[in-house]
Design an enzyme around this catalytic site. Sequence first.
Site, PDB file in Angstrom:
ATOM      1  N   ARG A 169       0.796  -1.212   0.000  1.00  0.00           N
ATOM      2  CA  ARG A 169       0.000   0.000   0.000  1.00  0.00           C
ATOM      3  C   ARG A 169       0.842   1.282   0.000  1.00  0.00           C
ATOM      4  NH1 ARG A 169      -2.712   0.580   5.948  1.00  0.00           N
ATOM      5  NH2 ARG A 169      -0.824   0.513   7.166  1.00  0.00           N
ATOM      6  N   ARG A 173       1.192   9.153  -6.138  1.00  0.00           N
ATOM      7  CA  ARG A 173       0.201  10.043  -6.768  1.00  0.00           C
ATOM      8  C   ARG A 173       0.859  10.921  -7.817  1.00  0.00           C
ATOM      9  NH1 ARG A 173      -2.134  11.520  -1.283  1.00  0.00           N
ATOM     10  NH2 ARG A 173      -3.188   9.592  -0.725  1.00  0.00           N
ATOM     11  N   ARG A 246       7.323  -6.113  16.833  1.00  0.00           N
ATOM     12  CA  ARG A 246       8.244  -4.987  16.886  1.00  0.00           C
ATOM     13  C   ARG A 246       7.747  -4.059  17.977  1.00  0.00           C
ATOM     14  NH1 ARG A 246      13.039  -5.312  15.319  1.00  0.00           N
ATOM     15  NH2 ARG A 246      13.195  -3.137  14.671  1.00  0.00           N
ATOM     16  N   ARG A 277      11.507   8.364  13.112  1.00  0.00           N
ATOM     17  CA  ARG A 277      10.819   9.625  12.841  1.00  0.00           C
ATOM     18  C   ARG A 277      10.785  10.482  14.101  1.00  0.00           C
ATOM     19  NH1 ARG A 277       4.322   8.198  12.237  1.00  0.00           N
ATOM     20  NH2 ARG A 277       4.098   7.125  14.224  1.00  0.00           N
ATOM     21  N   GLU A 303      11.320   8.451  17.715  1.00  0.00           N
ATOM     22  CA  GLU A 303      10.880   7.054  17.777  1.00  0.00           C
ATOM     23  C   GLU A 303      12.000   6.124  17.319  1.00  0.00           C
ATOM     24  OE1 GLU A 303       7.184   6.189  15.834  1.00  0.00           O
ATOM     25  OE2 GLU A 303       6.154   7.884  16.769  1.00  0.00           O
ATOM     26  N   TYR A 351      -2.234  -6.603  12.462  1.00  0.00           N
ATOM     27  CA  TYR A 351      -1.927  -5.179  12.285  1.00  0.00           C
ATOM     28  C   TYR A 351      -3.235  -4.469  11.950  1.00  0.00           C
ATOM     29  CZ  TYR A 351       0.293  -0.886  10.731  1.00  0.00           C
ATOM     30  OH  TYR A 351       0.664   0.430  10.612  1.00  0.00           O
ATOM     31  N   ASP A 353      -5.541  -0.908  11.826  1.00  0.00           N
ATOM     32  CA  ASP A 353      -5.739   0.533  11.969  1.00  0.00           C
ATOM     33  C   ASP A 353      -6.889   0.743  12.966  1.00  0.00           C
ATOM     34  OD1 ASP A 353      -3.755   1.436  10.255  1.00  0.00           O
ATOM     35  OD2 ASP A 353      -5.042   1.332   8.489  1.00  0.00           O
TER      36      ASP A 353
END
Length: 370
Positions: A169, A173, A246, A277, A303, A351, A353
């Site tokens: 994913r 664009r 993780r 990040r 992080e 996983y 969302d």
Amino acid sequence: MYDYLIIGSGLFGSVFARQAADAGKKVLVIDKRPNIAGNVYTEKVEGINFHKYGAHIFHTNNTEVWNYVNRFATFNRFTNSPVANYKGELYSMPFNMYTFNKMWGVVTPEEAAAKIEEQKKEITGEPQNLEEQAISLVGRDIYEKLVKGYTEKQWGRDCKELPAFIIKRLPVRLTFDNNYFNALYQGIPVGGYTKLVENLLEGIEVRLNEDYLENKAEWNAMAEKVVYTGAIDAYFDYALGNLEYRSVCFENEILDVPNFQGNAAVNYTDKETPWTRIIEHKWFEFGKDEEGNDLPKTIISKEYSSEWKPGDEPYYPVNDEKNGELYQKYKALAEKEENIIFGGRLGEYKYYDMDAVIASALECARNQLY
């Protein structure tokens, strides 16, 4: 004493608890942490809603879920537009026309598409690993600068050793749209996620600092059914071995400046920078407090991704073949447990969302309650 005992006050547990209470059931929620809301917990620091367990940005195409969460919180109009920093070069994420212009100097979508197509030819046949999958989507240049280092830090493995599906994913664009999520609805709850979960749990008995696994039989005796949202392997005392995760460590700093990086999220995509990040929390709410005043200080979180070990907080399941097979064995054990429902990211080793967790909890509640 209770119809439902719910282990964990994260999104799955809190949504199920709300649905059960609304259906007239007597519910008790317990959590081993000193606070509700699981990993979406936010706390107020220097007037800023600080995402203690990492940044959470709500996004969904599911209208039922969006309408549901809006019963319990007002969402702002935050749009996720992360920036990638590769050795001091800044690129737009998702990969869009700004990225391609910076990378190659191209100006039109046609030029960008031609450049990507030319580089994609390197991979023939079905991609066999994450590196090949990424190159087949965006070409070698973007892979080397913006995917490889970040991904290897995130997963602690070489991209050639990671399965291709992890990166199915990657948003690409041929427009100047900087919105990372291709979702109909997006935002952050005004007042933070803790407020959202408080509203979900309103009127429901909650006990904190309670470790279910230390007195499982005692807790189970208190309710007709148990909804368990902890780690499925921990429930069975790791009898078949540990599932792999993780984990993420955070280095948090309060800075006496109004603006550190000018964006909520900056990804560091070279391998040499140890963190993945930096999050600057105030920009999730446009740098302002509830009254619309500018906040004079800022909070940043660096992080660091790490291999999970017992005692660490498990964040991301390592969904490879070996762990998938082990999870199926645990799932078979779970199906034999009477009156125990396993749900959520850890209970289902998935996983998820946030919107998918909520959809799953609503579906589970429908099956149980009606």
